[in-house]
Design an enzyme around this catalytic site. Structure first.
Site, PDB file in Angstrom:
ATOM      1  N   SER A 104      -7.625  -2.013   6.104  1.00 50.20           N
ATOM      2  CA  SER A 104      -8.545  -0.897   6.338  1.00 50.20           C
ATOM      3  C   SER A 104      -9.310  -0.565   5.079  1.00 50.20           C
ATOM      4  CB  SER A 104      -7.750   0.334   6.788  1.00 50.20           C
ATOM      5  OG  SER A 104      -7.418   0.205   8.145  1.00 50.20           O
ATOM      6  N   HIS A 130      -3.482  -9.869  12.273  1.00 51.13           N
ATOM      7  CA  HIS A 130      -2.804  -8.695  11.722  1.00 51.13           C
ATOM      8  C   HIS A 130      -2.358  -7.829  12.908  1.00 51.13           C
ATOM      9  CE1 HIS A 130      -1.836  -5.077   9.661  1.00 51.13           C
ATOM     10  NE2 HIS A 130      -2.866  -4.419  10.144  1.00 51.13           N
ATOM     11  N   LYS A 181      -6.352  -7.389  21.928  1.00 47.68           N
ATOM     12  CA  LYS A 181      -7.774  -7.010  21.906  1.00 47.68           C
ATOM     13  C   LYS A 181      -8.550  -7.955  20.982  1.00 47.68           C
ATOM     14  CE  LYS A 181      -7.104  -1.942  22.160  1.00 47.68           C
ATOM     15  NZ  LYS A 181      -7.761  -1.417  23.330  1.00 47.68           N
ATOM     16  N   SER A 235     -10.777   2.942  13.736  1.00 49.85           N
ATOM     17  CA  SER A 235     -10.112   1.840  13.023  1.00 49.85           C
ATOM     18  C   SER A 235     -10.047   0.585  13.896  1.00 49.85           C
ATOM     19  CB  SER A 235      -8.712   2.256  12.538  1.00 49.85           C
ATOM     20  OG  SER A 235      -7.778   2.287  13.602  1.00 49.85           O
ATOM     21  N   ASN A 251       4.571  -1.874  12.653  1.00 53.24           N
ATOM     22  CA  ASN A 251       3.566  -2.247  11.645  1.00 53.24           C
ATOM     23  C   ASN A 251       4.210  -2.212  10.268  1.00 53.24           C
ATOM     24  OD1 ASN A 251       1.288  -2.782  10.161  1.00 53.24           O
ATOM     25  ND2 ASN A 251       0.109  -0.998  10.850  1.00 53.24           N
ATOM     26  N   CYS A 292      -3.657  -3.102   4.301  1.00 52.57           N
ATOM     27  CA  CYS A 292      -2.799  -4.191   4.795  1.00 52.57           C
ATOM     28  C   CYS A 292      -3.212  -5.562   4.260  1.00 52.57           C
ATOM     29  CB  CYS A 292      -2.823  -4.227   6.319  1.00 52.57           C
ATOM     30  SG  CYS A 292      -2.111  -2.763   7.059  1.00 52.57           S
ATOM     31  N   GLU A 338       0.843  -1.197   0.000  1.00 51.51           N
ATOM     32  CA  GLU A 338       0.000   0.000   0.000  1.00 51.51           C
ATOM     33  C   GLU A 338       0.874   1.240   0.000  1.00 51.51           C
ATOM     34  OE1 GLU A 338      -1.923   1.038   3.782  1.00 51.51           O
ATOM     35  OE2 GLU A 338      -1.413  -0.989   4.432  1.00 51.51           O
ATOM     36  N   THR A 381       3.066   3.707  15.874  1.00 50.95           N
ATOM     37  CA  THR A 381       2.671   2.446  15.217  1.00 50.95           C
ATOM     38  C   THR A 381       3.196   2.386  13.782  1.00 50.95           C
ATOM     39  OG1 THR A 381       0.506   3.280  14.477  1.00 50.95           O
ATOM     40  CG2 THR A 381       0.590   2.293  16.656  1.00 50.95           C
TER      41      THR A 381
HETATM   42  P1  HMG Z   1      -4.020   6.918  21.433  1.00 52.45           P
HETATM   43  O1  HMG Z   1      -5.431   7.341  21.333  1.00 52.45           O
HETATM   44  O2  HMG Z   1      -3.002   7.991  21.590  1.00 52.45           O
HETATM   45  O3  HMG Z   1      -3.804   5.887  22.612  1.00 52.45           O
HETATM   46  O4  HMG Z   1      -3.608   6.078  20.152  1.00 52.45           O
HETATM   47  P2  HMG Z   1      -4.812   5.468  23.775  1.00 52.45           P
HETATM   48  O5  HMG Z   1      -5.093   6.642  24.618  1.00 52.45           O
HETATM   49  O6  HMG Z   1      -5.959   4.676  23.215  1.00 52.45           O
HETATM   50  O7  HMG Z   1      -3.832   4.502  24.595  1.00 52.45           O
HETATM   51  C1  HMG Z   1      -3.376   3.322  24.029  1.00 52.45           C
HETATM   52  C2  HMG Z   1      -3.285   2.256  25.123  1.00 52.45           C
HETATM   53  O8  HMG Z   1      -2.230   2.633  26.023  1.00 52.45           O
HETATM   54  C3  HMG Z   1      -4.548   2.169  25.977  1.00 52.45           C
HETATM   55  O9  HMG Z   1      -4.732   0.785  26.271  1.00 52.45           O
HETATM   56  C4  HMG Z   1      -4.186   2.939  27.235  1.00 52.45           C
HETATM   57  O10 HMG Z   1      -4.908   2.532  28.375  1.00 52.45           O
HETATM   58  C5  HMG Z   1      -2.706   2.581  27.368  1.00 52.45           C
HETATM   59  P3  HMG Z   1      -6.125   0.065  25.891  1.00 52.45           P
HETATM   60  O11 HMG Z   1      -7.188   0.798  26.611  1.00 52.45           O
HETATM   61  O12 HMG Z   1      -6.282   0.224  24.393  1.00 52.45           O
HETATM   62  O13 HMG Z   1      -5.943  -1.339  26.320  1.00 52.45           O
HETATM   63  N1  HMG Z   1      -1.920   3.542  28.144  1.00 52.45           N
HETATM   64  C6  HMG Z   1      -0.925   3.167  28.962  1.00 52.45           C
HETATM   65  N2  HMG Z   1      -0.449   1.951  29.300  1.00 52.45           N
HETATM   66  C7  HMG Z   1       0.613   1.911  30.175  1.00 52.45           C
HETATM   67  N3  HMG Z   1       1.176   3.027  30.713  1.00 52.45           N
HETATM   68  C8  HMG Z   1       0.705   4.263  30.400  1.00 52.45           C
HETATM   69  C9  HMG Z   1      -0.389   4.374  29.496  1.00 52.45           C
HETATM   70  N4  HMG Z   1      -1.062   5.408  28.953  1.00 52.45           N
HETATM   71  C10 HMG Z   1      -2.004   4.891  28.138  1.00 52.45           C
HETATM   72  N5  HMG Z   1       1.296   5.341  30.924  1.00 52.45           N
HETATM   73  C11 HMG Z   1      -4.257   4.472  18.464  1.00 52.45           C
HETATM   74  C12 HMG Z   1      -3.912   4.700  19.933  1.00 52.45           C
HETATM   75  C13 HMG Z   1      -4.297   2.984  18.203  1.00 52.45           C
HETATM   76  C14 HMG Z   1      -5.606   5.111  18.165  1.00 52.45           C
HETATM   77  C15 HMG Z   1      -3.156   5.155  17.594  1.00 52.45           C
HETATM   78  O14 HMG Z   1      -1.897   4.606  17.865  1.00 52.45           O
HETATM   79  C16 HMG Z   1      -3.421   5.065  16.098  1.00 52.45           C
HETATM   80  O15 HMG Z   1      -4.185   5.826  15.543  1.00 52.45           O
HETATM   81  N6  HMG Z   1      -2.737   4.088  15.390  1.00 52.45           N
HETATM   82  C17 HMG Z   1      -2.903   3.915  13.954  1.00 52.45           C
HETATM   83  C18 HMG Z   1      -4.182   3.165  13.604  1.00 52.45           C
HETATM   84  C19 HMG Z   1      -4.133   1.692  13.960  1.00 52.45           C
HETATM   85  O16 HMG Z   1      -3.079   1.111  14.127  1.00 52.45           O
HETATM   86  N7  HMG Z   1      -5.328   1.061  14.023  1.00 52.45           N
HETATM   87  C20 HMG Z   1      -5.414  -0.342  14.321  1.00 52.45           C
HETATM   88  C21 HMG Z   1      -6.630  -1.010  13.682  1.00 52.45           C
HETATM   89  S1  HMG Z   1      -6.745  -0.659  11.923  1.00 52.45           S
HETATM   90  C22 HMG Z   1      -5.501  -1.658  11.213  1.00 52.45           C
HETATM   91  O17 HMG Z   1      -4.960  -2.490  11.849  1.00 52.45           O
HETATM   92  C23 HMG Z   1      -5.150  -1.366   9.797  1.00 52.45           C
HETATM   93  C24 HMG Z   1      -3.800  -0.695   9.572  1.00 52.45           C
HETATM   94  O18 HMG Z   1      -2.746  -1.633   9.770  1.00 52.45           O
HETATM   95  C25 HMG Z   1      -3.749  -0.065   8.181  1.00 52.45           C
HETATM   96  C26 HMG Z   1      -4.028  -0.924   6.964  1.00 52.45           C
HETATM   97  O19 HMG Z   1      -4.919  -1.783   6.930  1.00 52.45           O
HETATM   98  O20 HMG Z   1      -3.378  -0.637   5.949  1.00 52.45           O
HETATM   99  C27 HMG Z   1      -3.579   0.442  10.557  1.00 52.45           C
END
Ligand code: HMG
Length: 396
Positions: A318, A240, A249, A210, A285, A114, A82, A160
């Site tokens: 996605s 994935h 999760k 996402s 990733n 992906c 991609e 990520t």
């Molecule tokens: P965010 O909103 O900054 O993070 O970004 P958050 O506030 O949700 O925190 C993440 C986790 O850290 C949480 O755990 C917090 O509790 C924990 P959870 O509730 O999820 O179990 N946390 C802590 N843990 C320990 N010590 C601390 C602490 N503080 C917080 N001090 C988000 C997270 C995933 C949204 C962001 O990284 C993002 O946008 N990533 C990119 C999108 C992505 O990867 N999506 C995944 C699904 S889609 C997919 O897989 C397709 C993809 O590969 C693309 C494709 O298909 O081409 C992305």
């Protein structure tokens, strides 16, 4: 019926990586959020010469050398990506030249976020199942997943990122992993969870949406798989892996469909999923290759004791489309994997400072227009050298 699947697998990653604790310090975020919260320790950072073509070619060249396959055996070469380098010319065409594939070979690129690598793998399996033409040699395919994942600097997606390529030989009587033909469930829906407009190198993402889309797609694909796959349990599952916590999760969500409690799911995760997350936690990733990096991680950790075991695979792209499918670790896979040493080779990479990482990222917009001879390129691996007469040039 003859078995079909992954006969050999090899990986190429950039030489440089960033510790997530260094990124956290620079961004003023507790390291625990990235390391425990997302489940990532290090992410691979591609330098200018390590573009998706160079990564794919290096993975494929290593694959051919390790598996003892000659390029002349390859009748189909599909590259899932991609983060392609051209709107028209596919990375597979570059590989055709760089690897010396035969002219009697079909080459093309597949895209669905992906999922592109899985699209290539499943197409290759169908192509092999269709059988050789009369009198021809058995069909052998090369499938390569290659990407450089980029989000905006300072964004929630930044921890990520990652970069790398996974190359696979797909054949009959595979020596590593046999796919269960027909045991497969699909799910698709038109969503805006993650995308990359044509004029951008960095993905746009609705992060929490996402995650929800991924889990919904897992429900749909898993239920579809289950309706055709029989009742034999899965001993391991590779998901994935955009980041390790997502696989956790996913596993909890999947077991929750059967009413299994969170505590039981957590215990099952350690046995059924954790071994597949060792390599992803060191690379990040890699988009199309992420699921196959997870499979490599599982095999490197446990292939010998898992020979014959049923393993589930969940691929998510996605946008979105997803597939849950399954296979078995081939008899004899343990002896092949004993020679890999992927985790050991990752320990030999160079740790980048945060400043070096940012400098690489800030130079990104110029890289695709860099005149030949202006990039600093180490010798040894296949590398992108720059542009000459509108053409991308590679060392070999
Ligand atoms: P965010 O909103 O900054 O993070 O970004 P958050 O506030 O949700 O925190 C993440 C986790 O850290 C949480 O755990 C917090 O509790 C924990 P959870 O509730 O999820 O179990 N946390 C802590 N843990 C320990 N010590 C601390 C602490 N503080 C917080 N001090 C988000 C997270 C995933 C949204 C962001 O990284 C993002 O946008 N990533 C990119 C999108 C992505 O990867 N999506 C995944 C699904 S889609 C997919 O897989 C397709 C993809 O590969 C693309 C494709 O298909 O081409 C992305």
């Amino acid at each position: 019926m003859e078995t079909i699947g992954i006969d050999a697998l090899a990986l190429a990653v950039p030489n440089g990586y960033l510790e997530l604790s260094d990124l956290a310090a620079a961004r003023g975020v507790p390291a625990g959020k990235f390391v425990e919260g997302l489940g990532v320790r290090q992410m691979a950072i591609a330098a200018a010469h390590e573009d998706p073509v160079a990564l794919a070619a290096n993975a494929a060249r290593r694959l051919l050398a390790q598996s003892g396959r000659d390029p002349s055996e390859i009748g189909l070469c599909i590259v899932g990506t991609e983060t392609a380098v051209d709107h028209s010319k596919p990375i597979a065409a570059y590989l055709h030249g760089l690897l010396g594939l035969p002219s009697r070979c079909r080459v093309y690129e597949t895209k669905h976020a992906c999922f592109g690598g899985t699209a290539g793998l499943l197409t290759a399996v169908d192509w092999i199942a269709a059988g050789p033409s009369l009198g021809a040699a058995p069909r052998v395919a090369l499938v390569v997943c290659t990407d450089v994942a980029r989000y905006e600097l300072g964004s929630a997606g930044e921890p990520t990122q990652g970069a790398g390529a996974v190359a696979m030989i797909v054949s009959a009587r595979p020596r590593l992993f046999e796919l269960e033909l027909g045991a497969s469930g699909s799910f698709s829906r038109d969503v805006h969870d993650f995308w990359r407009p044509l004029d951008r190198k960095e993905a746009v993402v609705d992060g929490h949406h996402s995650v929800a889309c991924y889990l919904d797609a897992l429900t749909g694909a898993f239920e579809a798989w289950r309706s055709v796959a029989g009742s034999e349990p899965l001993l391991r599952t590779c998901y994935h892996v955009p980041y390790g916590k997502m696989a956790k999760k996913a596993h909890r969500h999947r077991l929750g469909l059967d009413g299994i409690t969170e505590a039981e799911a957590a215990r099952s995760f350690e046995r059924e999923v954790a071994p597949s997350l060792i390599l992803p936690s060191l690379v990040g990733n890699i988009y199309t290759g992420s699921l196959y990096l997870a499979l490599a991680s599982l095999l490197e950790a446990e292939a010998a004791r898992l020979e014959g075991a049923r393993v589930g695979l969940f691929s998510y792209g996605s946008g979105c489309t997803a597939e849950f499918f399954s296979g078995r670790v081939a008899n004899g896979a343990g002896a092949i994997v004993d020679r890999w040493a992927i985790a050991r080779s990752l320990a030999e990479r160079t740790r980048l400072t945060f400043e070096e990482y940012e400098a690489i990222r800030r130079a990104d917009p110029q890289v695709d227009r860099a005149p030949l001879g202006t990039l600093s390129v180490p010798t040894g691996a296949i590398a992108y050298l720059g542009i000459e007469q509108e053409r991308r040039v590679y060392s070999n």
